[in-house]
Design a protein around this motif. Sequence first.
Motif, PDB file in Angstrom:
ATOM      1  N   ILE A   1       0.851  -1.186   0.000  1.00  0.00           N
ATOM      2  CA  ILE A   1       0.000   0.000   0.000  1.00  0.00           C
ATOM      3  C   ILE A   1       0.886   1.234   0.000  1.00  0.00           C
ATOM      4  CG2 ILE A   1      -1.804   1.280   1.210  1.00  0.00           C
ATOM      5  CD1 ILE A   1      -2.609  -1.351   2.564  1.00  0.00           C
ATOM      6  N   LEU A   2       0.720   2.072  -1.019  1.00  0.00           N
ATOM      7  CA  LEU A   2       1.413   3.356  -1.061  1.00  0.00           C
ATOM      8  C   LEU A   2       0.482   4.417  -0.511  1.00  0.00           C
ATOM      9  CD1 LEU A   2       3.158   3.363  -4.561  1.00  0.00           C
ATOM     10  CD2 LEU A   2       4.054   2.594  -2.352  1.00  0.00           C
ATOM     11  N   VAL A   3       0.941   5.167   0.493  1.00  0.00           N
ATOM     12  CA  VAL A   3       0.132   6.249   1.035  1.00  0.00           C
ATOM     13  C   VAL A   3       0.674   7.572   0.519  1.00  0.00           C
ATOM     14  CG1 VAL A   3      -0.557   4.911   3.032  1.00  0.00           C
ATOM     15  CG2 VAL A   3       1.446   6.376   3.207  1.00  0.00           C
ATOM     16  N   ASN A   4      -0.241   8.452   0.185  1.00  0.00           N
ATOM     17  CA  ASN A   4       0.105   9.712  -0.470  1.00  0.00           C
ATOM     18  C   ASN A   4       0.504  10.755   0.573  1.00  0.00           C
ATOM     19  OD1 ASN A   4       0.419  11.597  -2.519  1.00  0.00           O
ATOM     20  ND2 ASN A   4      -1.762  12.140  -2.553  1.00  0.00           N
ATOM     21  N   ASN A   5       1.614  10.482   1.254  1.00  0.00           N
ATOM     22  CA  ASN A   5       2.100  11.351   2.323  1.00  0.00           C
ATOM     23  C   ASN A   5       3.596  11.554   2.213  1.00  0.00           C
ATOM     24  OD1 ASN A   5      -0.491  10.090   3.471  1.00  0.00           O
ATOM     25  ND2 ASN A   5      -0.023  11.657   5.000  1.00  0.00           N
ATOM     26  N   ASP A   6       4.059  12.690   2.753  1.00  0.00           N
ATOM     27  CA  ASP A   6       5.487  12.974   2.791  1.00  0.00           C
ATOM     28  C   ASP A   6       6.132  12.535   4.098  1.00  0.00           C
ATOM     29  OD1 ASP A   6       5.170  14.168   0.324  1.00  0.00           O
ATOM     30  OD2 ASP A   6       4.980  16.202   1.149  1.00  0.00           O
ATOM     31  N   THR A   7       5.339  12.342   5.143  1.00  0.00           N
ATOM     32  CA  THR A   7       5.883  11.989   6.456  1.00  0.00           C
ATOM     33  C   THR A   7       6.423  10.567   6.448  1.00  0.00           C
ATOM     34  OG1 THR A   7       4.310  13.451   7.535  1.00  0.00           O
ATOM     35  CG2 THR A   7       5.364  11.793   8.914  1.00  0.00           C
ATOM     36  N   TYR A   8       7.611  10.396   6.983  1.00  0.00           N
ATOM     37  CA  TYR A   8       8.270   9.094   7.044  1.00  0.00           C
ATOM     38  C   TYR A   8       7.361   8.080   7.748  1.00  0.00           C
ATOM     39  CZ  TYR A   8      12.011   5.724   8.097  1.00  0.00           C
ATOM     40  OH  TYR A   8      12.785   4.606   8.199  1.00  0.00           O
ATOM     41  N   GLY A   9       7.193   6.911   7.147  1.00  0.00           N
ATOM     42  CA  GLY A   9       6.400   5.878   7.796  1.00  0.00           C
ATOM     43  C   GLY A   9       6.122   4.701   6.875  1.00  0.00           C
ATOM     44  N   GLY A  10       5.861   3.560   7.502  1.00  0.00           N
ATOM     45  CA  GLY A  10       5.533   2.342   6.763  1.00  0.00           C
ATOM     46  C   GLY A  10       5.304   1.204   7.733  1.00  0.00           C
ATOM     47  N   GLY A  11       5.101   0.021   7.191  1.00  0.00           N
ATOM     48  CA  GLY A  11       4.889  -1.166   8.012  1.00  0.00           C
ATOM     49  C   GLY A  11       4.800  -2.387   7.123  1.00  0.00           C
ATOM     50  N   GLY A  12       4.929  -3.560   7.728  1.00  0.00           N
ATOM     51  CA  GLY A  12       4.840  -4.789   6.946  1.00  0.00           C
ATOM     52  C   GLY A  12       4.524  -5.980   7.817  1.00  0.00           C
ATOM     53  N   ILE A  13       3.549  -6.778   7.395  1.00  0.00           N
ATOM     54  CA  ILE A  13       3.141  -7.992   8.092  1.00  0.00           C
ATOM     55  C   ILE A  13       3.302  -9.162   7.124  1.00  0.00           C
ATOM     56  CG2 ILE A  13       1.327  -9.157   9.400  1.00  0.00           C
ATOM     57  CD1 ILE A  13       2.019  -6.536  10.656  1.00  0.00           C
ATOM     58  N   PHE A  14       4.034 -10.190   7.534  1.00  0.00           N
ATOM     59  CA  PHE A  14       4.307 -11.321   6.657  1.00  0.00           C
ATOM     60  C   PHE A  14       3.007 -11.955   6.159  1.00  0.00           C
ATOM     61  CE2 PHE A  14       5.230 -16.016   6.335  1.00  0.00           C
ATOM     62  CZ  PHE A  14       5.827 -15.937   5.081  1.00  0.00           C
ATOM     63  N   GLY A  15       2.886 -12.063   4.845  1.00  0.00           N
ATOM     64  CA  GLY A  15       1.734 -12.705   4.227  1.00  0.00           C
ATOM     65  C   GLY A  15       0.472 -11.881   4.226  1.00  0.00           C
ATOM     66  N   ASP A  41      12.111   4.966  -1.306  1.00  0.00           N
ATOM     67  CA  ASP A  41      12.749   3.780  -1.898  1.00  0.00           C
ATOM     68  C   ASP A  41      13.095   2.769  -0.804  1.00  0.00           C
ATOM     69  OD1 ASP A  41      12.583   4.968  -4.359  1.00  0.00           O
ATOM     70  OD2 ASP A  41      14.732   5.338  -4.579  1.00  0.00           O
ATOM     71  N   TYR A  42      13.735   3.260   0.248  1.00  0.00           N
ATOM     72  CA  TYR A  42      14.100   2.390   1.368  1.00  0.00           C
ATOM     73  C   TYR A  42      12.857   1.808   2.034  1.00  0.00           C
ATOM     74  CZ  TYR A  42      14.673   1.466   6.333  1.00  0.00           C
ATOM     75  OH  TYR A  42      14.577   0.911   7.586  1.00  0.00           O
ATOM     76  N   LEU A  43      11.868   2.653   2.308  1.00  0.00           N
ATOM     77  CA  LEU A  43      10.651   2.188   2.984  1.00  0.00           C
ATOM     78  C   LEU A  43       9.960   1.096   2.188  1.00  0.00           C
ATOM     79  CD1 LEU A  43       9.272   5.662   4.137  1.00  0.00           C
ATOM     80  CD2 LEU A  43       9.884   3.775   5.670  1.00  0.00           C
ATOM     81  N   PHE A  44       9.840   1.296   0.895  1.00  0.00           N
ATOM     82  CA  PHE A  44       9.169   0.321   0.044  1.00  0.00           C
ATOM     83  C   PHE A  44       9.851  -1.038   0.131  1.00  0.00           C
ATOM     84  CE2 PHE A  44       7.988  -1.927  -3.764  1.00  0.00           C
ATOM     85  CZ  PHE A  44       6.720  -1.478  -4.100  1.00  0.00           C
ATOM     86  N   VAL A  45      11.171  -1.048  -0.024  1.00  0.00           N
ATOM     87  CA  VAL A  45      11.905  -2.311  -0.067  1.00  0.00           C
ATOM     88  C   VAL A  45      11.996  -2.954   1.322  1.00  0.00           C
ATOM     89  CG1 VAL A  45      14.114  -3.389  -0.630  1.00  0.00           C
ATOM     90  CG2 VAL A  45      13.200  -1.580  -2.093  1.00  0.00           C
ATOM     91  N   HIS A  46      12.311  -2.169   2.340  1.00  0.00           N
ATOM     92  CA  HIS A  46      12.439  -2.701   3.707  1.00  0.00           C
ATOM     93  C   HIS A  46      11.118  -3.321   4.163  1.00  0.00           C
ATOM     94  CE1 HIS A  46      13.703  -2.661   8.013  1.00  0.00           C
ATOM     95  NE2 HIS A  46      12.401  -2.468   8.201  1.00  0.00           N
ATOM     96  N   GLU A  47      10.023  -2.586   4.021  1.00  0.00           N
ATOM     97  CA  GLU A  47       8.735  -3.103   4.498  1.00  0.00           C
ATOM     98  C   GLU A  47       8.261  -4.279   3.650  1.00  0.00           C
ATOM     99  OE1 GLU A  47       7.943  -2.264   7.270  1.00  0.00           O
ATOM    100  OE2 GLU A  47       8.697  -0.235   7.594  1.00  0.00           O
ATOM    101  N   PHE A  48       8.572  -4.260   2.374  1.00  0.00           N
ATOM    102  CA  PHE A  48       8.227  -5.411   1.534  1.00  0.00           C
ATOM    103  C   PHE A  48       9.015  -6.639   1.963  1.00  0.00           C
ATOM    104  CE2 PHE A  48       8.147  -7.764  -2.605  1.00  0.00           C
ATOM    105  CZ  PHE A  48       6.771  -7.969  -2.629  1.00  0.00           C
ATOM    106  N   GLY A  49      10.230  -6.450   2.472  1.00  0.00           N
ATOM    107  CA  GLY A  49      11.002  -7.572   3.002  1.00  0.00           C
ATOM    108  C   GLY A  49      10.276  -8.272   4.132  1.00  0.00           C
ATOM    109  N   HIS A  50       9.624  -7.489   5.012  1.00  0.00           N
ATOM    110  CA  HIS A  50       8.803  -8.086   6.073  1.00  0.00           C
ATOM    111  C   HIS A  50       7.639  -8.879   5.483  1.00  0.00           C
ATOM    112  CE1 HIS A  50      10.864  -6.034   9.255  1.00  0.00           C
ATOM    113  NE2 HIS A  50      10.453  -4.830   8.928  1.00  0.00           N
ATOM    114  N   HIS A  51       6.883  -8.215   4.640  1.00  0.00           N
ATOM    115  CA  HIS A  51       5.653  -8.797   4.103  1.00  0.00           C
ATOM    116  C   HIS A  51       5.928  -9.993   3.203  1.00  0.00           C
ATOM    117  CE1 HIS A  51       2.019  -9.398   1.875  1.00  0.00           C
ATOM    118  NE2 HIS A  51       2.335  -8.629   0.855  1.00  0.00           N
TER     119      HIS A  51
END
Length: 474
Positions: A279-293, A306-316
């Motif tokens: 899920i991409l959120v239309n915000n400038d404030t740093y943040g993200g999350g990821g739940i496996f599966g 870029d970092y948030l997308f890849v790091h959180e996708f690693g969790h999920h």
Amino acid sequence: MAAALALVCSAGVTATAAPQPSIAQPPATVRLDYTHSGNALGEQYAIERVLIEPLPWPGDMAQPFDATDRGNNRVEVVDAKTGDLLYSRGFSTVFGEWKTTEEASKISRGFHESVRFPKPDRPVRVRILRRDERNAFSVAWSVEVDTDAQDVVRRQGPAPARPFAVRNSGPSPRKVDLLILGDGYTQADMKKFEADARRLSDHLFAVSPFKERADDFNVWAMAVPTQESGISRPSTGVHHASALGTRYDIFGSERYVLTLDNRALRDIAQYAPYEFIEILVNNDTYGGGGIFGQFSTAAAGNDWADYLFVHEFGHHFAGLADEYYTSPVAYQASSTRMEPWEPNVTALRDPARLKWKRHVQAGTPLPTPWPKAEYEAESRAYQQRRAALRAANRPESEMSELFKEDLARSNALFAKAAYRNAIGAFEGANYEASGYYRPAMQCIMFDRSEQFCPVCRDGITDIIDLYARPTGVK
């Protein structure tokens, strides 16, 4: 030849996959919705509904069983009469994370959850397993499901948005299907969402091992327009309505972004092929999350997107654990040091049986020395500055500059370390300063560096192999 999979993109262009070898007609997709409730001491389950999703099963019917041993939970679909296993997958849940918070020791809460599986040709029993005190899976709940029964929901309403193809590498059963959903994008923001989805998807496939396996992925995207740009950030008094209900401040963490409305998420996602959701959120404030599966999130407008997308996708995607331990989190420390199921952290009970031992060169000490004390001293000062910036609600550009300074200090400190490029067992991981160890001194799961370490790459590759068959493999 099988008909090529095609979806109409937002610009009205039809994206068509290259011809692929013939594959069998996929079955329908079944979704079991249920409620998962409880507290730190116990949990309960209750069925809500069974439905047939609009699109056929996107997965590979030749790979129905999950042998990766990932996740806090596992779903098993078995023949109701014989008990024969028909399908299995590991996963984790939002409830499972909430259960480790202080709030869970005070109150009970309920969370909506779903499991999806290919439509069977017979009545089945769906079992939800969870890890027990031995770290082994045991049945927590089971329910009989007859997908031909009258009370199964079979017709869905019109799609609330049109999916478009970002990357179409072939028929879904042979590929990993990633769905990028947008939240907080108005109708006027739709072009921005498409650009964000393409930009961040391109970055994902510039990072190994996704780079080498890019042809094993399809990527789709869709967004239900909102009335206002951006998502809710309750700690600053910002509350926006959206179809997905994604927001900041989950479990009291200002940077943690999730949706707690699983039903809304699944009811939207079902109109595109998917096995994984970002899920991409239309915000400038740093943040993200990821739940496996389940799903992952990232603030698309942040300098560190870029970092948030890849790091959180690693969790999920792969169930990778966080390797950092100096940032504040909502979770309470465990009283035990059970060996984690995540592939990139260990309690190091027996160095001779280290799970990533094949990457460790002879002569590398276990545990592996690193400038831990110096790092922690610098990190304490950094965290104080970070908290002060958030408390004062300073511009996001100042937070971004602080992150750059922090990464530069870490890089300079680690550059002088004896085992800078080694794979070993570096103490400090999984939100704990002691008792847990990570494979490398530095990795994208540890800080805002750019790459996964070899152990994390292995963990990701295992999941790609579970869902995708490279071209030419029958």
